[in-house]
Design a protein around this motif. Sequence first.
Motif, mmCIF file in Angstrom:
data_model
loop_
_atom_site.group_PDB
_atom_site.id
_atom_site.type_symbol
_atom_site.label_atom_id
_atom_site.label_comp_id
_atom_site.label_asym_id
_atom_site.label_seq_id
_atom_site.Cartn_x
_atom_site.Cartn_y
_atom_site.Cartn_z
ATOM 1 N N ILE A 2 15.902 -37.662 4.388
ATOM 2 C CA ILE A 2 15.914 -38.767 3.712
ATOM 3 C C ILE A 2 16.623 -38.565 2.516
ATOM 4 N N LYS A 4 18.395 -41.224 -0.456
ATOM 5 C CA LYS A 4 18.572 -42.210 -1.056
ATOM 6 C C LYS A 4 20.015 -42.718 -3.034
ATOM 7 N N ASN A 6 20.536 -44.179 -6.357
ATOM 8 C CA ASN A 6 20.304 -45.970 -6.687
ATOM 9 C C ASN A 6 20.701 -45.833 -7.487
ATOM 10 N N ASN A 100 20.733 -50.136 -4.390
ATOM 11 C CA ASN A 100 20.234 -48.958 -3.727
ATOM 12 C C ASN A 100 19.580 -48.713 -2.437
ATOM 13 N N TYR A 102 19.657 -46.810 1.356
ATOM 14 C CA TYR A 102 18.834 -45.451 1.471
ATOM 15 C C TYR A 102 19.029 -45.115 3.009
#
Length: 111
Positions: A2, A4, A6, A100, A102
């Motif tokens: 994963i 991310k 932000n 954001n 992902y």
Amino acid sequence: MIAKLNNWRGSPRKFVKYLRAVQNKKALDVVNKLKFVVSPYAEALRKLLLSAISNAANDPKINLDNLIVKEASVGRGPFLKRVTYRGRGRVGRVTKPLSNVYVLLKEGNNG
């Protein structure tokens, strides 16, 4: 694996077309193709994918050549609120969106 991103300064609506283009494709191929796309959204996505690939490199059981982009999504972040001046002494509000993002990579055989 994963990764991310932000509060990236850009509209989530404009990010969606790049995320749809990379889903269910090989991660290393996508990174190489995004080098040639002239867009700040593509550059941010390329860096995010490189981060996810480097996260996967820490696990010795995962073969990096078989990584595919299983899921890529974007959500709305906070807004920067600014004012712009209008006629007759009035003001208007300008909202500058943040995103954001992902990305989820899985090991698979798709390409």
